[in-house]
Design an enzyme around this catalytic site. Structure first.
Site, PDB file in Angstrom:
ATOM      1  N   GLY A  73       0.810  -1.215   0.000  1.00 59.12           N
ATOM      2  CA  GLY A  73       0.000   0.000   0.000  1.00 59.12           C
ATOM      3  C   GLY A  73       0.842   1.263   0.000  1.00 59.12           C
ATOM      4  O   GLY A  73       0.493   2.258  -0.650  1.00 59.12           O
ATOM      5  N   THR A  74       1.939   1.241   0.719  1.00 51.15           N
ATOM      6  CA  THR A  74       2.789   2.430   0.827  1.00 51.15           C
ATOM      7  C   THR A  74       3.248   2.871  -0.554  1.00 51.15           C
ATOM      8  O   THR A  74       3.200   4.056  -0.890  1.00 51.15           O
ATOM      9  CB  THR A  74       4.009   2.114   1.722  1.00 51.15           C
ATOM     10  OG1 THR A  74       3.524   1.766   3.025  1.00 51.15           O
ATOM     11  CG2 THR A  74       4.955   3.289   1.824  1.00 51.15           C
ATOM     12  N   ASN A 151      -7.488   4.557   9.076  1.00 54.40           N
ATOM     13  CA  ASN A 151      -6.938   3.366   9.719  1.00 54.40           C
ATOM     14  C   ASN A 151      -6.931   3.441  11.238  1.00 54.40           C
ATOM     15  O   ASN A 151      -6.900   2.423  11.908  1.00 54.40           O
ATOM     16  CB  ASN A 151      -5.512   3.115   9.211  1.00 54.40           C
ATOM     17  CG  ASN A 151      -4.643   4.342   9.272  1.00 54.40           C
ATOM     18  OD1 ASN A 151      -4.937   5.356   8.655  1.00 54.40           O
ATOM     19  ND2 ASN A 151      -3.585   4.276  10.044  1.00 54.40           N
ATOM     20  N   SER A 199      -3.735  -2.767  -0.406  1.00 51.31           N
ATOM     21  CA  SER A 199      -2.641  -3.583   0.150  1.00 51.31           C
ATOM     22  C   SER A 199      -3.179  -4.973   0.468  1.00 51.31           C
ATOM     23  O   SER A 199      -4.210  -5.109   1.128  1.00 51.31           O
ATOM     24  CB  SER A 199      -2.124  -2.907   1.419  1.00 51.31           C
ATOM     25  OG  SER A 199      -1.193  -3.750   2.050  1.00 51.31           O
ATOM     26  N   ALA A 200      -2.451  -6.010   0.015  1.00 52.64           N
ATOM     27  CA  ALA A 200      -2.950  -7.382   0.158  1.00 52.64           C
ATOM     28  C   ALA A 200      -3.044  -7.855   1.601  1.00 52.64           C
ATOM     29  O   ALA A 200      -4.000  -8.538   1.978  1.00 52.64           O
ATOM     30  CB  ALA A 200      -2.050  -8.329  -0.643  1.00 52.64           C
ATOM     31  N   THR A 237      10.501  -7.128 -11.961  1.00 47.80           N
ATOM     32  CA  THR A 237       9.808  -8.393 -12.214  1.00 47.80           C
ATOM     33  C   THR A 237       8.663  -8.568 -11.219  1.00 47.80           C
ATOM     34  O   THR A 237       8.847  -8.398 -10.016  1.00 47.80           O
ATOM     35  CB  THR A 237      10.806  -9.568 -12.115  1.00 47.80           C
ATOM     36  OG1 THR A 237      11.870  -9.294 -13.030  1.00 47.80           O
ATOM     37  CG2 THR A 237      10.147 -10.892 -12.445  1.00 47.80           C
ATOM     38  N   CYS A 325       5.274   6.396  19.338  1.00 49.52           N
ATOM     39  CA  CYS A 325       6.420   6.623  20.203  1.00 49.52           C
ATOM     40  C   CYS A 325       7.590   7.014  19.317  1.00 49.52           C
ATOM     41  O   CYS A 325       8.075   6.219  18.524  1.00 49.52           O
ATOM     42  CB  CYS A 325       6.743   5.345  20.964  1.00 49.52           C
ATOM     43  SG  CYS A 325       8.071   5.562  22.116  1.00 49.52           S
TER      44      CYS A 325
HETATM   45  N1  PLP Z   1      -2.638   3.182   3.997  1.00 47.27           N
HETATM   46  C1  PLP Z   1      -3.321   2.830   5.075  1.00 47.27           C
HETATM   47  C2  PLP Z   1      -4.628   3.501   5.366  1.00 47.27           C
HETATM   48  C3  PLP Z   1      -2.845   1.842   5.929  1.00 47.27           C
HETATM   49  O1  PLP Z   1      -3.538   1.505   7.014  1.00 47.27           O
HETATM   50  C4  PLP Z   1      -1.603   1.225   5.617  1.00 47.27           C
HETATM   51  C5  PLP Z   1      -1.018   0.218   6.524  1.00 47.27           C
HETATM   52  O2  PLP Z   1      -1.092   0.329   7.728  1.00 47.27           O
HETATM   53  C6  PLP Z   1      -0.919   1.621   4.465  1.00 47.27           C
HETATM   54  C7  PLP Z   1      -1.473   2.606   3.669  1.00 47.27           C
HETATM   55  C8  PLP Z   1       0.376   1.017   4.078  1.00 47.27           C
HETATM   56  O3  PLP Z   1       0.202  -0.271   3.572  1.00 47.27           O
HETATM   57  P1  PLP Z   1       1.397  -1.319   3.502  1.00 47.27           P
HETATM   58  O4  PLP Z   1       1.654  -1.796   4.886  1.00 47.27           O
HETATM   59  O5  PLP Z   1       0.899  -2.396   2.638  1.00 47.27           O
HETATM   60  O6  PLP Z   1       2.565  -0.628   2.910  1.00 47.27           O
END
Ligand code: PLP
Length: 383
Positions: A73-74, A151, A199-200, A237, A325
């Site tokens: 996801g990042t 989140n 994100s998987a 890849t 923290c």
């Molecule tokens: N975006 C949100 C809202 C998330 O909660 C997270 C993970 O905590 C991410 C992005 C990042 O995803 P990843 O851990 O797959 O890089």
């Protein structure tokens, strides 16, 4: 781990679903070709990768060519934010104040290239203010980024309304749907969204793979350069096993979504009602807004944040802290702070996040243990 305890941190990561494991195994064991190779080994891998892409696309109402596999996801968020900032040099980027660090830090990284960051505020429940989006649109940003679901507190954002406004203004709209997928409907054909991050591992797939939905016609610059895979937006890849695991997990989550979420929501509501009853002064953050059925973020004013989390861990209850923290100091979460929660309330906060494996017995156990922990930790902190 002998006794793994009670896992209420699904928003951090979810266990691998059996469907995902099964889908991945052939590509971890015997089938190993590079999807870009033209021989039969390569063609076998390519067919599997495209199958995974097509399945994911179908789930979110997209065309297969609109799905770009990324490293989690990042990276999907990074490509969306930095990719747009680099595409439209000189324009600002607009992000909400409650975005995940993946969006926040990407936007701030764009500042190095002279990009201005507009931060759009939220109300007391953590819902992005549409008037703040409208004000941002006046400045013609390269992208507006508002997450589908937060989140930390789980609040659902008015992505439909924001998407319409962005579309009317001709501005690209990105939404981080990492926490929303599999929990609430996420459809690119129902919302005017141009970019979506996934994100998987949050839906029971493997860690280290994600995807970016890129609506056809949305121009983006890549962050990496190389072999041109994933339409040049994510060269390197591809992780075929990961893509298959991701698609299988997302499909399983979607197939069970309505039933599973109704059950989990009832458990979450029972947890909140029980905690409110048993822990004096406990506050549920974001409770006034529509939320993901899986998340509950509570504050225990007067408790020491670290002691609270550590005591719960000792009792075998795994949750996340609402505060971060950094260099020894406990900083209240930027999300709670943006919502206007006072530092002494935001600091001692805990995020419970439930999932398909959560049981009623686990919630009962938390209701038994948490009040005593809260009392003990409050006593430690003194009057
Ligand atoms: N975006 C949100 C809202 C998330 O909660 C997270 C993970 O905590 C991410 C992005 C990042 O995803 P990843 O851990 O797959 O890089």
């Amino acid at each position: 781990m002998t006794d793994p305890g009670i896992y209420l941190d699904y928003a951090a990561s979810a266990p691998l679903r059996p469907e995902a494991r099964e889908a991945m195994l052939p590509f971890l064991e015997g089938r190993f070709g590079n999807p870009s190779s033209i021989h039969r080994f390569g063609r076998d891998a390519r067919a599997a990768l495209e199958e995974a892409r097509a399945r994911l696309a179908l789930l979110i109402g997209a065309a297969p060519g609109e799905i770009v596999f990324t490293h989690a996801g990042t990276e999907a968020d990074g490509v969306a934010i930095l990719g747009r900032a680099r595409q439209v040099r000189g324009a600002p980027v607009a992000i909400s104040s409650i975005e995940h660090k993946a969006v926040l830090a990407s936007a701030h990284a764009a500042e190095d290239d002279g990009t201005r960051v507009i931060v759009m505020g939220v109300d007391g429940n953590g819902v992005v203010r549409v008037d703040a989006v409208e004000a941002a649109l006046e400045e013609r940003p390269a992208v507006v980024s508002v997450m589908w679901a937060n989140n930390e507190v789980g609040t659902l954002q008015p992505v439909g309304e924001i998407g319409e406004r962005c579309r009317a203004a001709g501005v690209v709209f990105h939404s981080d749907a990492v926490q929303a997928l599999g929990k609430v409907p996420v459809r690119a054909d129902a919302v005017a969204v141009d970019l979506l991050a996934f994100s998987a591992h949050k839906v029971g797939g493997p860690k280290g793979i994600g995807a970016l939905y890129v609506r056809r016609g949305t121009a983006l610059r890549p962050l990496l350069f190389g072999g041109g895979q994933e339409r040049g937006l994510r060269p390197g890849t591809e992780d075929v096993a990961g893509a298959l695991g991701f698609a299988a997990a997302a499909q399983a989550a979607e197939a069970q979504r309505e039933q599973a979420m109704a059950r989990v929501e009832a458990l979450r509501d029972r947890l909140e009602a029980g905690l409110r009853e048993r822990v004096p002064g406990l506050l549920v953050n974001g409770a006034g807004a529509a939320r993901l059925p899986t998340v509950s973020n509570v504050s225990v004013p007067g408790a020491d944040p670290q002691a609270l989390l550590m005591s719960l861990d000792l009792e075998g209850i795994a949750v996340s802290s609402g505060s971060a923290c950094s260099s020894g100091a406990v900083e209240p979460s930027h999300v709670l702070t943006a919502m206007g929660v006072a530092p002494e309330v935001a600091g001692p906060s805990v995020r419970f996040s439930l999932g398909w494996g959560t049981t009623g017995a686990e919630i009962d156990r938390v209701l038994e243990v948490f009040p005593a922990v809260a009392e003990r930790v409050r006593a430690l902190a003194g009057p």
